[in-house]
Design a protein around this motif. Sequence first.
Motif, PDB file in Angstrom:
ATOM      1  N   UNK A   1      39.367  44.423  47.044  1.00 51.12           N
ATOM      2  CA  UNK A   1      40.036  43.165  47.410  1.00 51.12           C
ATOM      3  C   UNK A   1      40.101  42.241  46.186  1.00 51.12           C
ATOM      4  N   UNK A   2      39.008  42.183  45.452  1.00 47.89           N
ATOM      5  CA  UNK A   2      38.990  41.393  44.212  1.00 47.89           C
ATOM      6  C   UNK A   2      40.030  41.924  43.222  1.00 47.89           C
ATOM      7  N   UNK A   3      40.062  43.231  43.132  1.00 45.07           N
ATOM      8  CA  UNK A   3      41.000  43.906  42.220  1.00 45.07           C
ATOM      9  C   UNK A   3      42.450  43.548  42.580  1.00 45.07           C
ATOM     10  N   UNK A   4      42.765  43.591  43.879  1.00 48.93           N
ATOM     11  CA  UNK A   4      44.127  43.279  44.334  1.00 48.93           C
ATOM     12  C   UNK A   4      44.474  41.822  44.013  1.00 48.93           C
ATOM     13  N   UNK A   5      43.488  40.928  44.146  1.00 48.38           N
ATOM     14  CA  UNK A   5      43.733  39.514  43.811  1.00 48.38           C
ATOM     15  C   UNK A   5      44.014  39.357  42.327  1.00 48.38           C
ATOM     16  N   UNK A   6      43.242  40.113  41.535  1.00 49.82           N
ATOM     17  CA  UNK A   6      43.450  40.026  40.093  1.00 49.82           C
ATOM     18  C   UNK A   6      44.836  40.549  39.706  1.00 49.82           C
ATOM     19  N   UNK A   7      45.257  41.630  40.355  1.00 42.88           N
ATOM     20  CA  UNK A   7      46.590  42.176  40.080  1.00 42.88           C
ATOM     21  C   UNK A   7      47.673  41.134  40.355  1.00 42.88           C
ATOM     22  N   UNK A   8      47.550  40.461  41.509  1.00 43.71           N
ATOM     23  CA  UNK A   8      48.537  39.463  41.892  1.00 43.71           C
ATOM     24  C   UNK A   8      48.519  38.298  40.901  1.00 43.71           C
ATOM     25  N   UNK A   9      47.332  37.887  40.508  1.00 44.56           N
ATOM     26  CA  UNK A   9      47.211  36.788  39.554  1.00 44.56           C
ATOM     27  C   UNK A   9      47.859  37.119  38.213  1.00 44.56           C
TER      28      UNK A   9
END
Lengths: 263, 263
Positions: A200-208
């Motif tokens: 989930x953290x990884x997906x947020x970082x991708x979006x950011x």
Amino acid sequence: MRSATPVAAAIVRAMETPDTAADRTAPDTPEAGGIAAQDWAQASADPRYRAAVVDLLGVLACGELAAFERLAEDAKLAPGLDDKAALARMAAAEFHHFEQLSERLTAIDADPTAAMEPFAAALEDFHRLTAPSDWLEGLVKAYVGDSIAADFYREVATRLDSDTRSLMLRVLDDTGYAEFAVGRVRAAIEADPRVSGRLALWARRLMGEALSQAQRVVADRDALSTMLVGGVADGFDLAEIGRMFSRITESHTKRMAAIGLAA
Amino acid sequence: MRSATPVAAAIVRAMETPDTAADRTAPDTPEAGGIAAQDWAQASADPRYRAAVVDLLGVLACGELAAFERLAEDAKLAPGLDDKAALARMAAAEFHHFEQLSERLTAIDADPTAAMEPFAAALEDFHRLTAPSDWLEGLVKAYVGDSIAADFYREVATRLDSDTRSLMLRVLDDTGYAEFAVGRVRAAIEADPRVSGRLALWARRLMGEALSQAQRVVADRDALSTMLVGGVADGFDLAEIGRMFSRITESHTKRMAAIGLAA
């Protein structure tokens, strides 16, 4: 060029502080008689529109080629031959998107390489900053990237001339391989629920990272910025851009929740 | 399994010491009424033939997937976006070869992954041992690999049942992207003639590693060996295998000379 034009700066602000008004479910209906009612021959008579579409096709082509490269590389992380083949299939699909965009650029007398070049650094940086450290991160990245790209194509397509729009929808239509990622990620979370938080953290970082590179591209490219707010494409203004980015971010969040990654 | 069966050992010897007889221009004409006159339904009634074809499709599918992976990786060495796109195009073509072979395995009730697995190590080793150190080496490798694969498909196809043969020729038909490599290599040699010697050595090394992995595959896989000399495919015997490898090596040498790489 980062702080380029006042227009670009305003767009970047709109991307950062999207309008939170209620109606975010669908893009504004393009005005009758606007660009969407014209074909390429009519619409491209306006040199600003022509330049904006060349920029748009250029950034998308560059994105698809970079996606191909990275997916092919991430395929090496696959635990087995069938997973490797699945990621390779997605990579090949991205390559065919690239080919269609590149052929279209040639067809409208633009040089594909020249059209792509201005965006190569931003895309390179995006992929460098989001190199997956394992197979699951690679899967999530493929899924997130493919879905956001599809959302963006769909949003922008409705505002363009009929020929460019049908190209965008054709390219979009080709995707869907990413679905296999959903099953794999769900299975991994079932096997080890701790995986969920990390991904989930990884997906947020991708979006950011994706948003921050998108802002850079908008700030750097006058032709694109002009299309976005200069009235050369249908229905865009600063508030609508903010809403568009809100819709894309929301769809992303919903998709992540659906595969077990609370955002 | 390296020194497996006497049959495999004999094949490996035939590959190493090819017959130098005059007629090397065309494969023996398959016998009338042999496998080549049958379709898959008839030919696969012989379980040895069936196993051999599954092995053959497995090694080819595995080879195409590995080629895809490496070409996509080598695309990163490209000096510019258009060269990168050209190598990516070749990679995508290899992926579609893989897909056709893989779909055929499924169609004849064989599991593609299981069919490919026995060959993964040999192909992995080949690519590991021949990782190009620069763009030109990558180009030469793509060209050499694509051409040798096409020669091999063409040689073997004539000896197989009509359905498998038409698949092989269809897969083969798809190639040809490699031609762009020729122009690039010639231009590089013109710009700096010393490049020629280095790349000629490189091409020889590629061919040597390819033959040595091919010998390993033959020695390890009884089903393939049996097809090659066991009379389950048309027109193969030890002498003919030697001639086939001679023809492939000679074509390679001629191609290298044609692009300015004296062997």
